[in-house]
Motif scaffolding. Structure first.
Motif, mmCIF file in Angstrom:
data_model
loop_
_atom_site.group_PDB
_atom_site.id
_atom_site.type_symbol
_atom_site.label_atom_id
_atom_site.label_comp_id
_atom_site.label_asym_id
_atom_site.label_seq_id
_atom_site.Cartn_x
_atom_site.Cartn_y
_atom_site.Cartn_z
ATOM 1 N N PRO A 1 0.805 -1.223 0.000
ATOM 2 C CA PRO A 1 0.000 0.000 0.000
ATOM 3 C C PRO A 1 0.836 1.270 0.000
ATOM 4 O O PRO A 1 0.359 2.342 -0.372
ATOM 5 C CB PRO A 1 -0.797 -0.107 1.304
ATOM 6 N N LEU A 2 2.121 1.131 0.422
ATOM 7 C CA LEU A 2 3.056 2.270 0.411
ATOM 8 C C LEU A 2 4.456 1.669 0.342
ATOM 9 O O LEU A 2 4.952 1.122 1.332
ATOM 10 C CB LEU A 2 2.866 3.122 1.683
ATOM 11 N N ASP A 3 5.039 1.693 -0.843
ATOM 12 C CA ASP A 3 6.410 1.203 -0.987
ATOM 13 C C ASP A 3 7.324 2.422 -0.942
ATOM 14 O O ASP A 3 7.195 3.329 -1.770
ATOM 15 C CB ASP A 3 6.585 0.447 -2.311
ATOM 16 N N GLY A 4 8.218 2.436 0.063
ATOM 17 C CA GLY A 4 9.057 3.615 0.285
ATOM 18 C C GLY A 4 8.631 4.338 1.554
ATOM 19 O O GLY A 4 8.702 5.564 1.635
ATOM 20 N N THR A 5 8.213 3.580 2.564
ATOM 21 C CA THR A 5 7.720 4.203 3.805
ATOM 22 C C THR A 5 8.772 5.091 4.476
ATOM 23 O O THR A 5 8.437 6.156 4.997
ATOM 24 C CB THR A 5 7.265 3.111 4.800
ATOM 25 N N THR A 6 10.034 4.656 4.457
ATOM 26 C CA THR A 6 11.067 5.462 5.120
ATOM 27 C C THR A 6 11.180 6.826 4.437
ATOM 28 O O THR A 6 11.225 7.869 5.108
ATOM 29 C CB THR A 6 12.419 4.716 5.109
ATOM 30 N N ALA B 1 17.368 4.535 -4.077
ATOM 31 C CA ALA B 1 16.332 5.556 -3.896
ATOM 32 C C ALA B 1 15.313 5.201 -2.821
ATOM 33 O O ALA B 1 14.636 6.079 -2.303
ATOM 34 C CB ALA B 1 15.627 5.828 -5.219
ATOM 35 N N GLY B 2 15.157 3.906 -2.482
ATOM 36 C CA GLY B 2 14.292 3.553 -1.358
ATOM 37 C C GLY B 2 12.894 3.091 -1.699
ATOM 38 O O GLY B 2 12.036 3.034 -0.817
ATOM 39 N N SER B 3 12.650 2.752 -2.960
ATOM 40 C CA SER B 3 11.365 2.127 -3.310
ATOM 41 C C SER B 3 11.635 1.071 -4.377
ATOM 42 O O SER B 3 11.877 1.392 -5.550
ATOM 43 C CB SER B 3 10.368 3.162 -3.835
ATOM 44 N N ALA B 4 11.601 -0.190 -3.971
ATOM 45 C CA ALA B 4 11.942 -1.280 -4.888
ATOM 46 C C ALA B 4 10.973 -1.337 -6.067
ATOM 47 O O ALA B 4 11.377 -1.608 -7.208
ATOM 48 C CB ALA B 4 11.941 -2.603 -4.133
ATOM 49 N N ALA B 5 9.698 -1.084 -5.815
ATOM 50 C CA ALA B 5 8.701 -1.147 -6.902
ATOM 51 C C ALA B 5 9.010 -0.078 -7.950
ATOM 52 O O ALA B 5 8.956 -0.346 -9.160
ATOM 53 C CB ALA B 5 7.296 -0.979 -6.343
ATOM 54 N N TRP C 1 19.017 -4.674 -8.456
ATOM 55 C CA TRP C 1 19.017 -5.920 -7.673
ATOM 56 C C TRP C 1 18.748 -5.603 -6.218
ATOM 57 O O TRP C 1 18.997 -4.493 -5.747
ATOM 58 C CB TRP C 1 20.355 -6.658 -7.820
ATOM 59 N N GLU C 2 18.234 -6.572 -5.500
ATOM 60 C CA GLU C 2 18.104 -6.438 -4.048
ATOM 61 C C GLU C 2 17.937 -7.817 -3.429
ATOM 62 O O GLU C 2 17.347 -8.715 -4.005
ATOM 63 C CB GLU C 2 16.910 -5.526 -3.679
ATOM 64 N N PHE C 3 18.482 -7.950 -2.209
ATOM 65 C CA PHE C 3 18.315 -9.178 -1.408
ATOM 66 C C PHE C 3 17.033 -9.074 -0.600
ATOM 67 O O PHE C 3 16.698 -7.993 -0.094
ATOM 68 C CB PHE C 3 19.460 -9.307 -0.382
HETATM 69 C C1 IPD Z 1 11.039 -1.152 1.189
HETATM 70 C C2 IPD Z 1 11.449 -0.439 -0.078
HETATM 71 C C3 IPD Z 1 12.955 -0.274 -0.138
HETATM 72 C C4 IPD Z 1 13.673 -1.595 -0.008
HETATM 73 C C5 IPD Z 1 13.230 -2.316 1.259
HETATM 74 C C6 IPD Z 1 11.707 -2.495 1.269
HETATM 75 P P1 IPD Z 1 8.631 -0.576 2.280
HETATM 76 O O1 IPD Z 1 9.628 -1.350 1.228
HETATM 77 O O2 IPD Z 1 11.017 -1.134 -1.216
HETATM 78 O O3 IPD Z 1 13.365 0.291 -1.364
HETATM 79 O O4 IPD Z 1 15.058 -1.345 0.023
HETATM 80 O O5 IPD Z 1 13.867 -3.575 1.266
HETATM 81 O O6 IPD Z 1 11.333 -3.144 2.468
HETATM 82 O O7 IPD Z 1 8.961 -1.115 3.641
HETATM 83 O O8 IPD Z 1 8.905 0.874 2.154
HETATM 84 O O9 IPD Z 1 7.296 -0.996 1.786
#
Ligand code: IPD
Ligand code: CA
Ligand code: CA
Length: 276
Positions: free
Chosen positions: A75-80, A184-188, A203-205
């Motif tokens: 519902p919110l990707d990039g909460t931080t 940037a902080g939002s994987a989507a 890429w991301e783990f």
């Molecule tokens: C996060 C973001 C972020 C990624 C974190 C995710 P959230 O999702 O996609 O870019 O690095 O691994 O958890 O918590 O903001 O929905």
């Protein structure tokens, strides 16, 4: 799906402009009232239109009714970012179809549609399986970069079990071989930026299904490739996501192989040496 994502995005923007109290799910894992309100809205809309469908959402978990259809909702990707007033966040939703034979034999379902909406830029990324990908209704395609040295990539770092994540080594090595690596902080949105050619790879783990379900389909429908770190097929619960324009995929897989094996790793510069 697009209408629901737009409505949820509008709701997020209202919260964004009014400022919010931050709550913690873990040491550095944040959640806000906006995450919860957006998910409640999306669940209500899906329930009105498709009452029998299953929904897996980040904040409320799985509502399993035994349907062949399952929605994956972030519902919110990039909460931080959102909580700090940094305008890089989105709504992500995907729909998967899995018939009972697939389920009982452990085969993955088919992701048939995905949308990612960035309300700060009014950008709606959409894809339907077999029909290509679009940004605000216009077809998008991955980039044409064929060599790593001409690529801009993106990655992310998790907010839980941070001390166990080896990604800093990948970040360092791949930064040295490319134009750079953004975080940037939002994987989507990172995945959608690969789909639209702004990034050449990502890429991301340890991402979760709701982070990747829509974006991975959008990358594939835009002509790109998504796999695990060893090149095996990406699945929604893979927890390893490597996406690219396809042209540099093998080169990235080779880098990953070398880094995992510790081959050719330049040491991280020592700050004490710098200080002296
Ligand atoms: C996060 C973001 C972020 C990624 C974190 C995710 P959230 O999702 O996609 O870019 O690095 O691994 O958890 O918590 O903001 O929905
Ligand atoms: Ca997320
Ligand atoms: Ca989220």
């Amino acid at each position: 799906m697009s209408a629901i994502a737009r409505e949820a995005g509008k709701l997020l923007l209202q919260y964004f402009h009014q400022g919010l109290k931050i709550e913690y799910k873990g040491d550095a894992d944040l959640v806000t009232a906006a995450d919860r309100a957006s998910e409640a809205l999306i669940r209500e809309r899906i329930g009105q239109l498709f009452p029998s469908h299953d929904v897996l959402g980040e904040e409320q978990g799985l509502n399993d009714q035994g349907s062949d259809y399952r929605w994956y909702v972030d519902p919110l990707d990039g909460t931080t970012n959102f909580a700090h007033g940094y305008p890089v966040f989105c709504v992500s939703m995907a729909l998967e179809h899995q018939v009972s034979e697939q389920r009982s034999s452990g085969q993955p379902g088919t992701r048939i549609a995905g949308v990612v909406y960035d309300p700060t830029r009014d950008e709606l990324f959409t894809a339907e399986q077999g029909s290509g990908a679009q940004l605000n209704g216009k077809a998008i395609h991955v980039s044409k970069a064929a060599q790593l040295k001409e690529c801009l990539l993106a990655t992310g770092f998790p907010s839980h079990k941070r001390h166990k994540n080896p990604n800093i080594h990948f970040y360092h090595q791949i930064t040295l071989r490319t134009h750079g690596v953004r975080r940037a902080g939002s994987a989507a949105l990172d995945l959608c930026n690969v789909a639209s050619g702004r990034f050449d790879g990502f890429w991301e783990f340890n991402l979760n299904p709701w982070d990747t379900a829509a974006g991975a389909l959008i990358v594939e429908e835009a002509g790109g490739k998504v796999s695990r770190f060893d090149g095996s097929p990406f699945q929604i619960d893979s927890r390893e996501t490597l996406a690219s324009n396809g042209l540099v995929h093998d080169a990235l897989l080779q880098e990953f192989k070398d880094i995992f094996a510790g081959r050719g790793l330049g040491p991280l510069p020592d700050p004490r040496v710098y200080e002296r």
